[in-house]
Scaffold this motif. Structure first.
Motif, short mmCIF file in Angstrom:
data_model
loop_
_atom_site.label_atom_id
_atom_site.label_comp_id
_atom_site.label_asym_id
_atom_site.label_seq_id
_atom_site.Cartn_x
_atom_site.Cartn_y
_atom_site.Cartn_z
N GLN A 16 -0.93 -22.96 34.63
CA GLN A 16 -0.34 -23.75 33.55
C GLN A 16 -0.52 -25.25 33.77
O GLN A 16 -0.23 -26.05 32.88
CB GLN A 16 1.16 -23.44 33.43
CG GLN A 16 1.46 -22.02 33.01
CD GLN A 16 0.89 -21.69 31.65
OE1 GLN A 16 0.96 -22.48 30.71
NE2 GLN A 16 0.28 -20.53 31.54
N GLY A 17 -1.00 -25.63 34.95
CA GLY A 17 -1.20 -27.04 35.25
C GLY A 17 0.01 -27.75 35.84
O GLY A 17 0.01 -28.96 36.01
N TRP A 18 1.05 -27.00 36.14
CA TRP A 18 2.25 -27.60 36.72
C TRP A 18 2.05 -27.98 38.18
O TRP A 18 2.70 -28.89 38.68
CB TRP A 18 3.44 -26.66 36.61
CG TRP A 18 3.76 -26.24 35.20
CD1 TRP A 18 3.44 -26.90 34.05
CD2 TRP A 18 4.44 -25.05 34.79
NE1 TRP A 18 3.87 -26.20 32.96
CE2 TRP A 18 4.49 -25.05 33.38
CE3 TRP A 18 4.99 -23.98 35.47
CZ2 TRP A 18 5.09 -24.04 32.65
CZ3 TRP A 18 5.59 -22.97 34.75
CH2 TRP A 18 5.65 -23.01 33.36
N LEU A 19 1.16 -27.25 38.87
CA LEU A 19 0.81 -27.55 40.26
C LEU A 19 -0.70 -27.66 40.37
O LEU A 19 -1.43 -26.94 39.69
CB LEU A 19 1.27 -26.42 41.20
CG LEU A 19 2.76 -26.21 41.42
CD1 LEU A 19 2.99 -24.93 42.23
CD2 LEU A 19 3.37 -27.39 42.14
N SER A 20 -1.17 -28.53 41.24
CA SER A 20 -2.61 -28.61 41.47
C SER A 20 -3.02 -27.46 42.39
O SER A 20 -2.22 -26.98 43.18
CB SER A 20 -2.97 -29.95 42.12
OG SER A 20 -2.50 -29.98 43.45
N PRO A 21 -4.28 -27.01 42.30
CA PRO A 21 -4.73 -25.93 43.18
C PRO A 21 -4.62 -26.28 44.66
O PRO A 21 -4.40 -25.41 45.49
CB PRO A 21 -6.20 -25.73 42.79
CG PRO A 21 -6.30 -26.23 41.40
CD PRO A 21 -5.30 -27.35 41.31
N GLU A 22 -4.74 -27.56 44.99
CA GLU A 22 -4.64 -27.99 46.39
C GLU A 22 -3.23 -27.79 46.93
O GLU A 22 -3.03 -27.62 48.13
CB GLU A 22 -5.04 -29.46 46.55
CG GLU A 22 -6.52 -29.72 46.33
CD GLU A 22 -6.94 -29.71 44.85
OE1 GLU A 22 -6.07 -29.91 43.97
OE2 GLU A 22 -8.13 -29.48 44.58
N VAL A 23 -2.23 -27.81 46.05
CA VAL A 23 -0.84 -27.58 46.46
C VAL A 23 -0.47 -26.12 46.25
O VAL A 23 0.15 -25.50 47.11
CB VAL A 23 0.12 -28.49 45.65
CG1 VAL A 23 1.58 -28.14 45.93
CG2 VAL A 23 -0.14 -29.95 45.97
N ALA A 86 -16.79 -16.89 37.81
CA ALA A 86 -17.46 -18.17 38.07
C ALA A 86 -16.82 -19.29 37.28
O ALA A 86 -16.60 -20.39 37.81
CB ALA A 86 -18.95 -18.05 37.73
N LEU A 87 -16.49 -19.03 36.02
CA LEU A 87 -15.81 -20.05 35.20
C LEU A 87 -14.42 -20.37 35.75
O LEU A 87 -14.02 -21.54 35.79
CB LEU A 87 -15.70 -19.57 33.75
CG LEU A 87 -17.01 -19.50 32.97
CD1 LEU A 87 -16.79 -18.84 31.61
CD2 LEU A 87 -17.60 -20.89 32.80
N GLN A 88 -13.72 -19.35 36.17
CA GLN A 88 -12.38 -19.56 36.73
C GLN A 88 -12.44 -20.38 38.01
O GLN A 88 -11.65 -21.29 38.22
CB GLN A 88 -11.72 -18.21 36.98
CG GLN A 88 -10.29 -18.30 37.47
CD GLN A 88 -9.67 -16.93 37.67
OE1 GLN A 88 -10.25 -15.91 37.33
NE2 GLN A 88 -8.48 -16.91 38.22
N LEU A 89 -13.38 -20.06 38.89
CA LEU A 89 -13.51 -20.79 40.15
C LEU A 89 -14.00 -22.21 39.91
O LEU A 89 -13.56 -23.15 40.58
CB LEU A 89 -14.44 -20.05 41.10
CG LEU A 89 -13.93 -18.72 41.63
CD1 LEU A 89 -15.01 -18.01 42.42
CD2 LEU A 89 -12.68 -18.91 42.47
N ALA A 90 -14.92 -22.39 38.96
CA ALA A 90 -15.45 -23.74 38.66
C ALA A 90 -14.38 -24.64 38.06
O ALA A 90 -14.35 -25.84 38.33
CB ALA A 90 -16.65 -23.63 37.73
N SER A 91 -13.48 -24.06 37.26
CA SER A 91 -12.43 -24.88 36.64
C SER A 91 -11.30 -25.20 37.61
O SER A 91 -10.42 -26.00 37.30
CB SER A 91 -11.86 -24.16 35.42
OG SER A 91 -11.12 -23.02 35.81
N ARG A 92 -11.32 -24.55 38.78
CA ARG A 92 -10.31 -24.75 39.82
C ARG A 92 -8.90 -24.46 39.31
O ARG A 92 -7.94 -25.08 39.73
CB ARG A 92 -10.41 -26.14 40.42
CG ARG A 92 -11.78 -26.42 40.94
CD ARG A 92 -11.96 -27.38 42.06
NE ARG A 92 -10.88 -27.73 42.91
CZ ARG A 92 -10.66 -27.18 44.11
NH1 ARG A 92 -11.42 -26.25 44.55
NH2 ARG A 92 -9.66 -27.59 44.85
N SER A 93 -8.79 -23.50 38.38
CA SER A 93 -7.48 -23.12 37.87
C SER A 93 -6.86 -21.99 38.69
O SER A 93 -5.73 -21.61 38.45
CB SER A 93 -7.60 -22.67 36.41
OG SER A 93 -8.40 -21.50 36.32
N ASP A 94 -7.59 -21.48 39.66
CA ASP A 94 -7.10 -20.41 40.52
C ASP A 94 -6.48 -21.03 41.77
O ASP A 94 -7.13 -21.75 42.51
CB ASP A 94 -8.27 -19.49 40.90
CG ASP A 94 -7.81 -18.22 41.58
OD1 ASP A 94 -6.74 -18.23 42.21
OD2 ASP A 94 -8.52 -17.22 41.47
#
Length: 160
Positions: A16-23, A86-94
């Motif tokens: 949802q974008g509430w947290l960054s993937p790095e966190v 590939a799209l999911q990993l490239a968008s870094r939404s996972d």
């Protein structure tokens, strides 16, 4: 159960974008690791839990070495699901997974084993986790069977 719910909530928050993937990635794994470790320590008498512990340890090593993310080998993903992943990993939404590169540490412990019928990939740690879960169900079932009392009740219905 609590660990899985916390991981699901953190994963949802990241999508949802509430947290960054790095966190989100490290936070999700930390929640699961704490909850599962507590459960394992309280039940070490069950031998099948050692497989679960080994799977958790292998996954933790590769995730910690890759800054909180499980590396995924794109070529191992079945063709039907490869483009979407590939799209999911490239968008870094996972929050949990990242794309495997030639520089990925402990790449051989990442998600590299294709599972064609489910259109996904597993890691060596996941395989040990699955073996451990199956062995735990078997072990608990056998333990319950051994502990059951024999009541010697005859429930046959004879016409005599």
């Amino acid at each position: 159960m609590l660990g899985a719910l916390l991981e699901a909530f953190v994963g949802f928050s990241t999508r949802q974008g509430w947290l960054s993937p790095e966190v989100g990635g490290p936070l999700a794994k930390a929640c699961v690791l704490l909850c599962v470790s507590y459960g394992l320590l309280m039940n070490l008498r069950l031998r099948s839990l050692w497989f679960i512990w080994l799977g958790l340890a292998l996954n933790t090593v590769v995730i910690v070495a890759n800054q909180g993310h499980m590396p995924v080998r794109l070529e191992a993903i079945p063709l039907e699901a490869r483009e979407a992943m590939a799209l999911q990993l490239a968008s870094r939404s996972d929050a949990v997974h990242s794309l495997m590169t030639p520089q990925t540490p402990f790449y051989y412990l990442g998600d590299i084993l294709p599972v064609y019928w489910s259109k996904t990939v597993l890691s060596l740690g996941d395989v040990y986790l699955l073996i451990g879960i199956a062995a735990l169900v078997l072990e608990l079932g056998l333990k319950a069977r051994r502990g059951r009392e024999d009541w010697n009740i005859d429930i046959r219905f004879d016409a005599d």
